[in-house]
Design an enzyme around this catalytic site. Structure first.
Site, PDB file in Angstrom:
ATOM      1  N   HIS A 118      41.039  41.060 -13.627  1.00 29.14           N
ATOM      2  CA  HIS A 118      40.570  39.706 -13.865  1.00 29.14           C
ATOM      3  C   HIS A 118      41.496  38.659 -13.266  1.00 29.14           C
ATOM      4  O   HIS A 118      41.026  37.632 -12.770  1.00 29.14           O
ATOM      5  CB  HIS A 118      40.422  39.450 -15.366  1.00 29.14           C
ATOM      6  CG  HIS A 118      39.147  39.981 -15.930  1.00 29.14           C
ATOM      7  ND1 HIS A 118      39.045  41.245 -16.469  1.00 29.14           N
ATOM      8  CD2 HIS A 118      37.916  39.429 -16.042  1.00 29.14           C
ATOM      9  CE1 HIS A 118      37.805  41.441 -16.892  1.00 29.14           C
ATOM     10  NE2 HIS A 118      37.105  40.349 -16.650  1.00 29.14           N
ATOM     11  N   GLY A 119      42.776  38.867 -13.336  1.00 26.55           N
ATOM     12  CA  GLY A 119      43.663  37.824 -12.857  1.00 26.55           C
ATOM     13  C   GLY A 119      45.054  38.316 -12.561  1.00 26.55           C
ATOM     14  O   GLY A 119      45.463  39.396 -12.991  1.00 26.55           O
TER      15      GLY A 119
END
Length: 481
Positions: A322-323
């Site tokens: 996700h990040g």
């Protein structure tokens, strides 16, 4: 090109008209050009990256189809190295470089490599996983290689789901490009309704809450504990409204053209456990991780201990997918802990339910389970939203400190009482519809059997969207991934 921009509202009808006016054998070309134009509106260079991934995987697929499975590994390796290599360079290299710099600083070593500041291409995590699912399926022999380069390129870049999913398997999406789609008014209307509902969730609920959340999470040390709690709950709603709103628009846009995309959400905030919530949240990603990563590793694992290790590995991978930042790793660790505890306490919890006779009150039991699950999820999202892991730990330490609320809200920039009313009423409508609409989320208003009440709901949604939307074209939260 954002789904919530005037540009897209002109772009989509234009493509729909061109698509249905074009002969069947050329329609793929219309969609392919549209998809590349759509993608290049962010940056022209992005098209080169997606074209490279497409070319490599098209070639690898053809070569693997010619060979027995035992001889396909080199070509699968080329696909994995090329795609994951690009993903690492453009998404994680800066993070890796900064981590080495910090470790070197702690050790008193001069690290001379400068900051790289590599720009993250929009949607690279999504289309990388999508095209890898194709080469892995060809390697496994579950599908033949696609011989039409243009249609394969369209599969990788199909604009409704290109930048934030759903992540489509080739076995479900590729065959649809060969189908002949007739213009059907009812299907178009159903698609438009889903798009409007998605825009309502994004622009009315998500964007109004985002103003509040951004004020707090961008400067957490300037707010009271109660404000941190409210911002955390607000983000829990915001991220769902934002991302599921995107999914609705993507599915609705594809539906107008005659394509069926996969479901990506299934009432996740009504889940009764964290494991069930994950099966309902970002479904295409969790299924991808399950089919192409978790199950193959689990098959090789021979011990119960390793199965628990795998839980942590999988959740950390999902977090870091996700990040880029340690806060996403912490998010994964928290969820790994949730799922481990859930498995270890299964027998104890069942005995507790029986002893307290909660099993005789199923609605009460479900309500308690939903409440606990929602709060566990909200707690983990502290790190998902925090700008850094340090900010996340600061919020955790201070979230129960109490303090003022009204005085802080009154000082917030661009956030007013009207934003609260709009977001709150929109959220109530969202969850009322989801609570009763358990089986047909692609037609969210189908639960309203009374025709007059259904039209009142339509008008309410459109009125709110026209009057109370956040007017700036705010990017979808998941675009950063």
């Amino acid at each position: 090109m954002l789904f919530n921009s005037i540009t897209y509202w002109i772009f989509l009808p234009l493509i729909v008209v061109l698509y249905f006016l074009t002969k069947q054998k050329y329609r793929w070309a219309i969609l392919l050009v549209a998809s590349y134009v759509f993608y290049m509106t962010w940056r022209m260079e992005y098209a080169l990256l997606i074209l490279f991934s497409t070319a490599v995987d098209y070639w690898a697929g053809l070569e693997m189809t010619k060979r027995e499975k035992k001889d396909r590994k080199p070509f699968l390796a080329v696909s994995l190295i090329a795609n994951l290599g690009l993903l690492f360079c453009f998404k994680y290299l800066d993070f890796f470089n900064e981590t080495i710099r910090e470790i070197s600083g702690w050790a008193g070593i001069d690290y001379g490599v400068p900051e790289l500041d590599i720009l993250l291409p929009v949607g690279i995590s999504f289309y990388t996983f999508q095209t890898l699912s194709y080469t892995i399926d060809v390697y496994r022999g579950t599908r033949k290689a696609e011989t039409h380069f243009g249609i394969f390129a369209l599969y990788v870049s199909f604009f409704p789901q290109l930048v934030a999913g759903p992540i489509e398997k080739s076995t479900t999406l590729l065959p649809q490009f060969y189908e002949k789609h007739q213009f059907e008014l009812q299907r178009v209307l159903d698609g438009v309704k889903l798009i409007v509902w998605g825009l309502f969730k994004k622009m009315v609920i998500g964007d109004n809450l985002a103003i509040f959340v951004n004020n707090v999470y961008d400067h957490p040390d300037g707010y009271s504990g109660n404000m941190l709690i409210l911002a955390t709950y607000a983000f829990t709603i915001q991220v769902y409204a934002d991302f599921s709103g995107y999914t609705d628009i993507a599915i609705g846009s594809a539906k107008i053209l005659g394509f069926n995309l996969s479901d990506n959400f299934n009432r996740p905030y009504f889940a009764t456990s964290i494991s069930k919530l994950w099966r309902r949240w970002h479904i295409s990603l969790t299924q991808w991780i399950r089919d192409y990563f978790y199950l193959p590793l689990l098959h090789r694992s021979q011990s119960s201990f390793m199965s628990y290790v795998l839980i942590y590995v999988i959740l950390i991978v999902i977090g870091l997918w996700h990040g880029v930042g340690w806060q996403f790793g912490v998010f994964g660790v928290i969820h790994g802990t949730y799922l481990t505890i859930q498995r270890l306490t299964f027998t104890f919890r069942n005995k507790l339910v029986t002893a307290t006779k909660l099993d005789t009150f199923p609605k009460l039991k479900n309500g308690i389970d939903v409440f606990i699950t929602f709060n566990l999820w909200a707690f983990a999202l502290i790190f998902f939203r925090s700008n850094t892991a340090t900010d996340g730990f600061f919020i955790v330490r201070n979230i129960f400190e109490g303090g003022e609320v009204i005085s802080f809200i009154s000082k917030m920039s661009n956030f007013f009482f009207s934003n609260i009313v709009v977001a709150l009423t929109g959220t109530i409508l969202l969850f009322v519809i989801e609570y009763y609409n358990k089986h047909n989320l692609r037609n969210p208003f189908s639960i309203i059997k009374n025709n007059s009440l259904r039209w009142v709901t339509y008008l309410f949604v459109v009125f709110y969207l026209m009057v109370f939307r956040v007017t700036d074209s705010v990017a979808f939260f998941y675009f950063q991934f």
